[in-house]
Design a protein around this motif. Structure first.
Motif, PDB file in Angstrom:
ATOM      1  N   LEU A  63      23.396  -3.474  15.311  1.00 45.97           N
ATOM      2  CA  LEU A  63      23.723  -4.010  16.634  1.00 45.97           C
ATOM      3  C   LEU A  63      23.707  -2.918  17.689  1.00 45.97           C
ATOM      4  N   SER A  64      24.234  -1.750  17.340  1.00 50.25           N
ATOM      5  CA  SER A  64      24.243  -0.643  18.297  1.00 50.25           C
ATOM      6  C   SER A  64      22.826  -0.188  18.624  1.00 50.25           C
ATOM      7  N   GLN A  65      21.936  -0.266  17.638  1.00 46.43           N
ATOM      8  CA  GLN A  65      20.537   0.093  17.888  1.00 46.43           C
ATOM      9  C   GLN A  65      19.855  -0.934  18.794  1.00 46.43           C
ATOM     10  N   LEU A  66      20.161  -2.205  18.542  1.00 48.08           N
ATOM     11  CA  LEU A  66      19.571  -3.266  19.366  1.00 48.08           C
ATOM     12  C   LEU A  66      20.094  -3.218  20.791  1.00 48.08           C
ATOM     13  N   CYS A  67      21.299  -2.706  20.976  1.00 48.79           N
ATOM     14  CA  CYS A  67      21.904  -2.630  22.300  1.00 48.79           C
ATOM     15  C   CYS A  67      21.692  -1.266  22.953  1.00 48.79           C
ATOM     16  N   SER A  68      20.740  -0.513  22.463  1.00 43.13           N
ATOM     17  CA  SER A  68      20.434   0.771  23.081  1.00 43.13           C
ATOM     18  C   SER A  68      19.809   0.549  24.455  1.00 43.13           C
ATOM     19  N   THR A  69      19.866   1.556  25.288  1.00 46.18           N
ATOM     20  CA  THR A  69      19.358   1.431  26.665  1.00 46.18           C
ATOM     21  C   THR A  69      17.878   1.032  26.715  1.00 46.18           C
ATOM     22  N   PRO A  70      16.987   1.680  25.938  1.00 53.44           N
ATOM     23  CA  PRO A  70      15.566   1.268  25.987  1.00 53.44           C
ATOM     24  C   PRO A  70      15.354  -0.191  25.579  1.00 53.44           C
ATOM     25  N   ILE A  71      16.073  -0.642  24.544  1.00 59.04           N
ATOM     26  CA  ILE A  71      15.896  -2.027  24.081  1.00 59.04           C
ATOM     27  C   ILE A  71      16.384  -3.008  25.136  1.00 59.04           C
ATOM     28  N   LEU A  72      17.553  -2.726  25.698  1.00 62.90           N
ATOM     29  CA  LEU A  72      18.102  -3.631  26.709  1.00 62.90           C
ATOM     30  C   LEU A  72      17.192  -3.699  27.936  1.00 62.90           C
ATOM     31  N   ARG A  73      16.656  -2.563  28.345  1.00 60.95           N
ATOM     32  CA  ARG A  73      15.764  -2.568  29.507  1.00 60.95           C
ATOM     33  C   ARG A  73      14.441  -3.255  29.194  1.00 60.95           C
ATOM     34  N   SER A  74      14.001  -3.191  27.942  1.00 67.57           N
ATOM     35  CA  SER A  74      12.740  -3.845  27.583  1.00 67.57           C
ATOM     36  C   SER A  74      12.853  -5.359  27.656  1.00 67.57           C
ATOM     37  N   VAL A  75      14.077  -5.884  27.563  1.00 68.61           N
ATOM     38  CA  VAL A  75      14.273  -7.337  27.683  1.00 68.61           C
ATOM     39  C   VAL A  75      13.753  -7.827  29.024  1.00 68.61           C
ATOM     40  N   ASN A  76      14.066  -7.087  30.086  1.00 62.57           N
ATOM     41  CA  ASN A  76      13.580  -7.471  31.407  1.00 62.57           C
ATOM     42  C   ASN A  76      12.063  -7.373  31.498  1.00 62.57           C
ATOM     43  N   GLY A  77      11.467  -6.430  30.774  1.00 63.01           N
ATOM     44  CA  GLY A  77      10.009  -6.339  30.756  1.00 63.01           C
ATOM     45  C   GLY A  77       9.378  -7.584  30.164  1.00 63.01           C
ATOM     46  N   VAL A  78       9.940  -8.064  29.074  1.00 66.02           N
ATOM     47  CA  VAL A  78       9.448  -9.299  28.440  1.00 66.02           C
ATOM     48  C   VAL A  78       9.654 -10.490  29.372  1.00 66.02           C
ATOM     49  N   TYR A 107      18.451  -2.661  33.791  1.00 66.99           N
ATOM     50  CA  TYR A 107      19.152  -3.758  33.122  1.00 66.99           C
ATOM     51  C   TYR A 107      20.041  -4.488  34.132  1.00 66.99           C
ATOM     52  N   TYR A 108      19.387  -5.234  35.009  1.00 60.19           N
ATOM     53  CA  TYR A 108      20.062  -6.107  35.967  1.00 60.19           C
ATOM     54  C   TYR A 108      19.763  -7.554  35.579  1.00 60.19           C
ATOM     55  N   THR A 109      20.539  -8.464  36.157  1.00 63.98           N
ATOM     56  CA  THR A 109      20.341  -9.882  35.839  1.00 63.98           C
ATOM     57  C   THR A 109      19.281 -10.540  36.715  1.00 63.98           C
ATOM     58  N   ASP A 110      18.708  -9.807  37.671  1.00 66.29           N
ATOM     59  CA  ASP A 110      17.814 -10.432  38.646  1.00 66.29           C
ATOM     60  C   ASP A 110      16.575 -11.057  38.015  1.00 66.29           C
ATOM     61  N   VAL A 111      15.936 -10.336  37.107  1.00 66.92           N
ATOM     62  CA  VAL A 111      14.702 -10.843  36.488  1.00 66.92           C
ATOM     63  C   VAL A 111      15.015 -12.061  35.623  1.00 66.92           C
ATOM     64  N   ALA A 112      16.086 -11.994  34.846  1.00 64.73           N
ATOM     65  CA  ALA A 112      16.472 -13.132  34.005  1.00 64.73           C
ATOM     66  C   ALA A 112      16.841 -14.335  34.866  1.00 64.73           C
ATOM     67  N   SER A 113      17.546 -14.089  35.962  1.00 61.45           N
ATOM     68  CA  SER A 113      17.940 -15.173  36.863  1.00 61.45           C
ATOM     69  C   SER A 113      16.720 -15.848  37.476  1.00 61.45           C
ATOM     70  N   LEU A 114      15.791 -15.045  37.987  1.00 62.38           N
ATOM     71  CA  LEU A 114      14.570 -15.594  38.594  1.00 62.38           C
ATOM     72  C   LEU A 114      13.757 -16.373  37.569  1.00 62.38           C
ATOM     73  N   THR A 115      13.606 -15.829  36.379  1.00 64.46           N
ATOM     74  CA  THR A 115      12.823 -16.491  35.335  1.00 64.46           C
ATOM     75  C   THR A 115      13.431 -17.835  34.966  1.00 64.46           C
ATOM     76  N   ALA A 116      14.756 -17.881  34.830  1.00 63.69           N
ATOM     77  CA  ALA A 116      15.426 -19.130  34.475  1.00 63.69           C
ATOM     78  C   ALA A 116      15.279 -20.173  35.574  1.00 63.69           C
ATOM     79  N   VAL A 117      15.419 -19.758  36.830  1.00 62.12           N
ATOM     80  CA  VAL A 117      15.295 -20.699  37.953  1.00 62.12           C
ATOM     81  C   VAL A 117      13.874 -21.243  38.048  1.00 62.12           C
ATOM     82  N   LEU A 118      12.878 -20.380  37.909  1.00 65.14           N
ATOM     83  CA  LEU A 118      11.489 -20.841  37.991  1.00 65.14           C
ATOM     84  C   LEU A 118      11.124 -21.715  36.794  1.00 65.14           C
TER      85      LEU A 118
END
Length: 434
Positions: free
Chosen positions: A10-25, A70-81
């Motif tokens: 879990l700590s590996q999955l929550c690393s900074t690079p992994i969390l930031r890559s979520v917004n890339g996806v 790692y902000y919520t903006d990209v996830a928020s926009l994606t969900a709304v669209l």
């Protein structure tokens, strides 16, 4: 042993690079959704232009920059669209589910969920009106030629129209584009448009209630949450207290128009706006006077300088506020004509019907006016809706807009990466962000 391994994983999955890559996806998914929305709103658009449109929106500086953080903006926009796309495809229950997810990400998205539900209601009612007009014209033609339209023919045609929204083909053909065309052609006025939609909605109340009841459920759950939480905001409630910040609407209009400068600040656009008001004189001039007065009052009495805006020199808004808006006591008033021009230009490039434009304006106001802090990130979702429904975007303008975005992105990324600075009262490097 398994517990320790699980914690380590879990700590590996929550690393900074992994969390930031979520917004890339999510950013990639967002571009795909934008492409789908464009092809639904504009069935005649070719793949090349739709692709360019999606790429340009992906480069929008506020969206692009926060894709790498790692902000919520990209996830928020994606969900709304995604919610809006499902609504355009008439999958209203799925749209409400995505709306609930959007609200979970950012609470103010409840406004955009209601906006999307309203567009769905408008789509259904105006489509029903359009089909009724076609049927009346068909009957009138049959009466003139001495031929009657068989009842079974009408029933079959009606059933086909009820089934077709489930197909991918009709989703693109019977989307908002055809509805907007109908409204622009057949409504004699704004009040008539509202009256017609209200009457049709009442006559179709059972169908509408079934289709949009999930939206009502999400709204009720949200109201219960606000009552329990004591505020819409999670976290620092005092710093984000609801305030009448009407000047936000002025800032949004100018920022969004500048982001689409080839559309809004061209000579052709200025001439068309002037000519449209000249033809409607003296009503057109009265509209300008009312708009100028309202804008003046907004910046004079309802312009808020939040403590974060004045203290946090990492944000570009800090410098815009100090170096532009507050550079002189008259500057904020001198910008009023630009705010008004920007809003009139925005209204002109938005597709009809007028009631959709009104719903868009009210939704934008409901999101921005209560926010005391000037944050350009808050403008992203209304900007995307503006861009998606701007009907005068050509390839040349898209390319120019895209080039402007690339230059802006290069500058902001350079400042973030290579121009860090230090605060005397806090350890660590500070970086410039939007």
């Amino acid at each position: 042993m398994f517990f320790v391994r699980g914690v380590s994983l879990l700590s590996q999955l929550c690393s900074t690079p992994i969390l930031r890559s979520v917004n890339g996806v999510l950013a990639i998914l967002c571009s795909v959704i934008v492409y789908e929305i464009i092809t639904l709103l504009r069935p005649n658009i070719d793949e090349r232009k739709a692709t360019i449109f999606a790429v340009v929106l992906a480069l929008y500086p506020l969206h692009w920059f926060f894709t790498f953080l790692y902000y919520t903006d990209v996830a928020s926009l994606t969900a709304v669209l995604a919610m809006y796309l499902a609504c355009l495809k008439k999958k209203y229950h799925l749209s409400a589910l995505l709306g609930a997810y959007a609200v979970f990400i950012r609470q103010t998205n409840i406004v955009w969920m209601l906006f999307v539900a309203c567009t769905g209601v408008m789509d259904i009612t105006l489509t029903h009106q359009r089909e009724s007009v076609k049927l009346d014209n068909l009957n009138a033609t049959g009466n003139k030629t001495g031929l009657s339209v068989p009842n079974n023919h009408i029933i079959v045609g009606s059933n086909i129209r009820r089934r077709k929204p489930n197909s991918a083909v009709d989703n693109s053909k019977s989307s908002m584009t055809s509805t907007l065309t109908y409204s622009a052609s057949h409504s004699s006025g704004f009040l008539d448009e509202i009256k017609a939609i209200c009457l049709t909605s009442w006559n179709m109340k059972s169908k509408l209630l079934f289709s949009f009841s999930p939206f009502i459920m999400v709204l009720v759950a949200f109201v219960a949450f606000v009552r329990w939480n004591g505020s819409v905001v999670l976290g620092a409630k005092e710093a984000h207290a609801v305030s009448p910040h009407f000047a936000q609407l002025m800032y949004f209009s100018l920022v969004s128009s500048l982001a689409l400068a080839p559309l809004h600040f061209s000579l052709d656009q200025a001439v068309h706006l002037f000519w449209s008001f000249w033809k409607k004189r003296p009503l057109g001039f009265c509209q300008w006077i009312v708009a100028l007065t309202a804008s003046f009052l907004s910046v004079h009495s309802y312009s808020i300088a939040h403590a974060y805006l004045l203290a946090d020199n990492r944000h570009y808004t800090f410098y815009l506020w100090r170096k532009v808006i507050q550079s002189h006591q008259s500057t904020k008033y001198l910008l009023v004509p630009l705010y008004v021009y920007s809003w009139f230009s925005i209204v002109r490039v938005l597709a009809k019907p007028k009631i959709w434009v009104l719903a868009y304006f009210l939704a934008t106001a409901a999101v921005l006016v209560p926010a005391p802090l000037i944050e350009f990130r808050y403008y992203t979702i209304p900007f995307y809706f503006l861009m998606l429904h701007s009907h005068t975007v050509d390839i040349q303008s898209l390319v120019l807009i895209g080039l402007g975005y690339v230059v802006t992105n290069v500058f902001t990324m350079f400042m973030f990466l290579f121009r860090p600075f230090n605060w005397s009262h806090e350890p660590g490097k500070q970086r410039f962000i939007w």
